[in-house]
Each structure stands twice: as structure tokens, then as C-alpha cells.
Enzyme design. Structure first.
Site, mmCIF file in Angstrom:
data_model
loop_
_atom_site.group_PDB
_atom_site.id
_atom_site.type_symbol
_atom_site.label_atom_id
_atom_site.label_comp_id
_atom_site.label_asym_id
_atom_site.label_seq_id
_atom_site.Cartn_x
_atom_site.Cartn_y
_atom_site.Cartn_z
ATOM 1 N N HIS A 135 41.677 47.786 36.884
ATOM 2 C CA HIS A 135 40.438 47.440 36.175
ATOM 3 C C HIS A 135 39.307 48.262 36.804
ATOM 4 C CE1 HIS A 135 36.913 44.882 35.208
ATOM 5 N NE2 HIS A 135 37.643 44.359 34.243
ATOM 6 N N ASP A 212 43.856 42.735 44.136
ATOM 7 C CA ASP A 212 43.001 42.158 43.107
ATOM 8 C C ASP A 212 43.843 41.144 42.336
ATOM 9 O OD1 ASP A 212 41.671 41.530 40.783
ATOM 10 O OD2 ASP A 212 41.254 43.599 40.180
ATOM 11 N N GLN A 215 44.106 38.524 37.700
ATOM 12 C CA GLN A 215 44.999 38.140 36.596
ATOM 13 C C GLN A 215 46.279 37.484 37.117
ATOM 14 O OE1 GLN A 215 44.176 38.250 33.503
ATOM 15 N NE2 GLN A 215 42.417 39.624 33.511
ATOM 16 N N LYS A 238 38.594 32.850 35.233
ATOM 17 C CA LYS A 238 39.917 33.097 34.647
ATOM 18 C C LYS A 238 40.922 32.044 35.121
ATOM 19 C CE LYS A 238 39.150 38.122 34.862
ATOM 20 N NZ LYS A 238 38.668 38.584 33.566
ATOM 21 N N CYS A 376 38.150 47.375 30.062
ATOM 22 C CA CYS A 376 37.642 47.861 31.355
ATOM 23 C C CYS A 376 38.754 48.517 32.166
ATOM 24 C CB CYS A 376 36.989 46.744 32.165
ATOM 25 S SG CYS A 376 35.506 46.110 31.406
HETATM 26 N N1 7TS Z 1 40.129 42.781 38.014
HETATM 27 C C1 7TS Z 1 40.954 42.499 36.996
HETATM 28 C C2 7TS Z 1 42.415 42.776 37.104
HETATM 29 C C3 7TS Z 1 40.406 41.911 35.836
HETATM 30 O O1 7TS Z 1 41.221 41.623 34.824
HETATM 31 C C4 7TS Z 1 39.024 41.659 35.762
HETATM 32 C C5 7TS Z 1 38.377 41.101 34.519
HETATM 33 C C6 7TS Z 1 38.229 41.961 36.865
HETATM 34 C C7 7TS Z 1 38.821 42.551 37.973
HETATM 35 C C8 7TS Z 1 36.760 41.656 36.910
HETATM 36 O O2 7TS Z 1 36.545 40.283 36.879
HETATM 37 P P1 7TS Z 1 35.063 39.695 37.043
HETATM 38 O O3 7TS Z 1 35.207 38.225 37.002
HETATM 39 O O4 7TS Z 1 34.542 40.191 38.329
HETATM 40 O O5 7TS Z 1 34.299 40.234 35.868
HETATM 41 N N2 7TS Z 1 39.073 41.374 33.331
HETATM 42 C C9 7TS Z 1 38.594 41.201 32.072
HETATM 43 C C10 7TS Z 1 39.381 41.412 30.943
HETATM 44 O O6 7TS Z 1 40.561 41.743 30.965
HETATM 45 N N3 7TS Z 1 38.639 41.175 29.835
HETATM 46 O O7 7TS Z 1 37.406 40.803 30.221
HETATM 47 C C11 7TS Z 1 37.370 40.821 31.614
#
Ligand code: 7TS
Length: 418
Positions: A135, A212, A215, A238, A376
Site C-alpha cells: 500500500h 504492515d 489487512q 478495519k 492506494c
Molecule cells: N496498509 C494497508 C495494507 C492498507 O490496506 C491500508 C488501507 C493502509 C496501510 C492504510 O491504512 P490507514 O488506516 O492508515 O489509512 N487500505 C485501504 C484500502 O484498501 N481501501 O481504502 C483503504
């Protein structure tokens, strides 16, 4: 532990009707007069009633700023916030509470490591290893660090199925390798990476490794001691919790030697104009008023997930993914992007020549929420030579009947564009 009412029996298959009744949004929202079919859980999952109730209880009966007051409410809020840290610590099986830092999301956690560790310990010519499926949150902070330090980003390739080519990953290690950061599960492809093996390789070369887990934690049990990673990060929204809170786990010895990321209140022991002494970990990394309500609600979300059981969640999601993959593959012209052997319940697809945005817009007419775009993860799209995908991502409250609706709607889209 916050008192979460038992929502579903602790063993046996999921009682989906009872589980779904815990999530008010699933029944309260209609889209174009149709029941909501929420398949955008990889972007943000929904909150069950016990988590919403915990937020409301905090705001109505417990709210004050923490760590600063001698008064009753400040003590109540501080206790609840620190108890939430303990809940997260047990969830990840970290050794100590002080290894758990609350951040605002996983992006913030990765930036914290880039600044706190990277800026302190990397120099010109050093190398950082990531993979092609990251990501942007696990690419851009490292690029910024490389730019500042004259360091270099090395990228482990992925194959056509969306799996990291492990021999190539291992070949990237050399004496200049100073940090590794890889995703546990790809948000665009669903691939579950062999992180235990990836960590062992980094360990063999004496290089710290960050995972990370944005997910991952909602789909499978994670044990940071068994993994033996140096850092592990995830994001609350999430994991059926609120937005605005994330977690960074770091081994105490590493956190201790890192620089603070942000300066301000709470992260200090003493301040004079001549010199500031920093607080101990984890407070050294929690400058300013932290996401108090959100951290407390995140703990309630963790309690909820534990009560349902991550093994049962994984079993149901495996079934959803299997059925959805078969159902979509049976539709002429549908191509699935990401066919790794180990996948979480994320399904990226393409419908003939139809642009994914059109697919998403038409599915929305049927009340179905999927995400379309590059998720992203633009390098993943570049790897497959496509601008975007439509992505259905499932949580444990999704049903096989919803998969049928998705497949019927995709068939309709395919017919429309003939
Ligand atoms: N890393 C991964 C693997 C992610 O899927 C996401 C967000 C992030 C980092 C960033 O997360 P945040 O909470 O810091 O924003 N992924 C997604 C997605 O798949 N669709 O919208 C956000």
C-alpha cells in the site's frame, strides 16, 4: 476488560443472523431502496453495537483528558485508556504493555518508524526492502526517508499470481540492508504473505523488520512473539473499531533507542528552554492528547472479535472467498487479479473491457458497495498493466446470499456492456 455481552456462542459455526444483528448499519441502511450489501471491508469495516455502546458510555460517563489530572474523571479515562493498551498487548501477544504505542492509524505508525528509527539509524547508501504489493502507506514514508538520507529502496518482485518471489526477496539482502517493511496481507490482491519466513530471512541477516498488518489482524490470529517481528502495525477502523486510532507494536529495546516522532505534551519528563528529557516508552511516542475514546472503543472491538473467535471468522471468510471466486470465475469475461495460494477474503476483479468505476457505479445501483480504483497500490496495478480493479472484500458478517447478489449484479453489468 470491558464488559461485552456474549453475542454468539463460543464454538460451532457462526450464527450469522445473530452476528448481523450486532451491526446496526447492516439493517438500517438501504441504497436505492435495496438492502445494503457491504463488501468494502478492506477499506473500512463496520462497528458492532458493543463498540458503539462503549463509545457512547465513554463520552457520556468517562470522558476527560488523561495522564494529567488528579480528579475522578481523569483517573477513570486514564485507567480505561491504559486498560485498552493491555487489551491490544494481549491481542498481539506482545511481552509488555510498553511495547504498544497508540497512533492515529497504520499510516501514522509506519511514519513513526520511518522517523523514529529510519532517520536515526539509516544513512547514505543504506537500503530498505519492501515488496511490489505494498500500500502507498508502506512505500511513500520510506521513499521520503531515502530522499532525505540518500538511501535506496529495494523492491521484491511478485509473480503473476500475486505472490512475493521469495528467492528474489532473499537476494535483496546485503550488508547495506538496514530495514525491511512488508505487508502481511495485500489490500489489492488478498495475498497472505509468508511473513514468518520473511521475518526469519531478515533475522538471519540481522535486519529489523516491520509488518504492515492493516489487512491481517481482522482475519487471522497474530502473535508477534511467535512471528519475532520487530514492528507490527494495524489500524482500528478495519478491525470493527473507530477511525482515528492505530497501533504500533515495537520490541521494547528498539523503541527505547528510537527518537521521538512528534514533540509536545505527555512525551516529556521535564522541559526547560535548555533541555528536554523524554518520557519512557510508549509515552515518548504519544505526544499531545491521544485518541482516548477511539483506543477504548478499539479495545471493545478486540474483545468482540475474540468472543466471536478469529478461527471461526477465518473459516467463514474462507468459505465466502471460495464461493465468491467460483461464482465470479463462472462469468464469461471476468478476470480475477490476485490468485495467490494463500488469500484473505479480498477479491479484485475486472469485467471484460468495462472500466472498474462503471462496474462499481452499477453495482451501487443494486445496493452493493465495492471499491474501485487503484486501492492506494498503484505499483500493483502497474505490475498487471491495468489502471484499476473492482474489489469485493468480505468480513465475517457477510453471507453467501450476498455473494449471490454480487455475482448476479456482475452478470447484469456484463450483459449491459455486452
Ligand atoms: N496498509 C494497508 C495494507 C492498507 O490496506 C491500508 C488501507 C493502509 C496501510 C492504510 O491504512 P490507514 O488506516 O492508515 O489509512 N487500505 C485501504 C484500502 O484498501 N481501501 O481504502 C483503504
Amino acid at each position: 476488560m470491558s464488559a461485552v455481552p456474549l453475542q454468539t456462542p463460543a464454538s460451532g459455526p457462526l450464527d450469522l443472523e445473530r452476528v448481523r444483528a450486532d451491526f446496526p448499519i447492516l439493517s438500517e441502511v438501504q441504497v436505492h431502496g435495496k438492502p445494503l450489501v457491504y463488501l468494502d471491508n478492506a477499506a473500512s469495516s463496520q462497528m458492532p453495537r458493543p463498540v458503539i455502546d462503549r463509545l457512547v458510555r465513554y463520552q457520556t460517563r468517562e470522558h476527560a483528558n488523561i495522564h494529567r489530572g488528579v480528579h475522578y474523571l481523569s483517573a477513570v479515562a486514564t485507567d480505561a485508556y491504559e486498560a485498552a493498551r493491555g487489551t491490544v498487548r494481549r491481542f498481539l501477544n506482545a511481552r509488555e504493555d510498553r511495547e504498544i504505542v497508540f497512533t492515529s492509524n497504520v499510516t501514522d505508525a509506519i511514519n513513526l518508524v520511518a522517523h523514529g528509527y529510519g532517520r536515526a539509524f539509516l544513512g547514505a547508501g543504506d537500503e530498505i526492502v519492501i515488496t511490489h504489493m505494498e500500500h502507498h502507506a508502506n512505500i511513500v514514508p520510506w521513499q521520503m526517508l531515502c530522499e532525505e538520507k540518500g538511501a535506496k529502496l529495494r523492491v521484491a518482485p511478485i509473480d503473476d499470481a500475486g505472490e512475493v518471489v521469495m528467492e528474489e526477496y532473499e537476494k535483496l539482502f546485503n550488508p547495506r540492508t538496514k530495514l525491511v517493511s512488508v505487508t502481511h496481507v495485500s489490500n489489492a490482491l488478498g495475498t497472505v504473505n509468508p511473513v514468518k519466513e520473511m521475518i526469519a530471512i531478515a533475522r538471519h541477516h540481522g535486519v529489523p523488520i516491520m509488518i504492515d498488518g492493516a489487512q491481517a489482524v481482522q482475519h487471522m490470529p497474530v502473535d508477534v512473539q511467535a512471528l519475532d517481528c520487530d514492528f507490527y502495525a494495524f489500524t482500528g477502523h478495519k478491525l470493527f473499531g473507530p477511525t482515528g486510532v492505530g497501533v504500533l507494536y515495537g520490541k521494547a529495546a528498539l523503541l527505547e533507542k528510537m527518537r521521538p516522532f512528534r514533540g509536545g505534551g505527555d512525551m516529556i519528563l521535564s522541559v526547560t528552554f535548555e533541555k528536554t528529557t523524554y518520557n519512557t516508552i510508549p509515552f515518548k511516542f504519544e505526544a499531545g492528547t491521544p485518541p482516548i475514546a477511539q483506543a477504548i472503543a478499539l479495545a471493545a472491538a478486540i474483545d468482540y472479535v475474540k468472543e466471536i473467535g478469529l478461527d471461526r471468522i477465518a473459516a467463514h471468510e474462507r468459505e465466502l472467498l471460495r464461493y465468491a471466486t467460483e461464482s465470479l470465475q463462472a462469468i464469461p469475461g471476468v478476470r480475477i487479479i490476485g490468485t495467490a495460494r494463500e488469500k484473505a477474503s479480498v477479491l479484485s476483479f475486472y469485467v471484460g473491457d468495462v472500466h472498474p468505476h462503471d462496474v462499481g457505479t452499477l453495482l451501487n445501483d443494486d445496493g452493493i458497495a465495492v471499491r474501485t480504483g487503484h486501492h492506494c497500490a498503484q505499483p500493483v496495478m502497474q505490475r498487471y498493466g491495468i489502471p484499476a480493479t473492482a474489489r469485493a472484500s468480505f468480513a465475517f458478517y457477510n453471507t453467501l446470499a450476498e455473494v449471490d447478489k454480487l455475482a448476479a449484479s456482475v452478470r447484469w453489468v456484463q450483459k449491459l456492456f455486452g
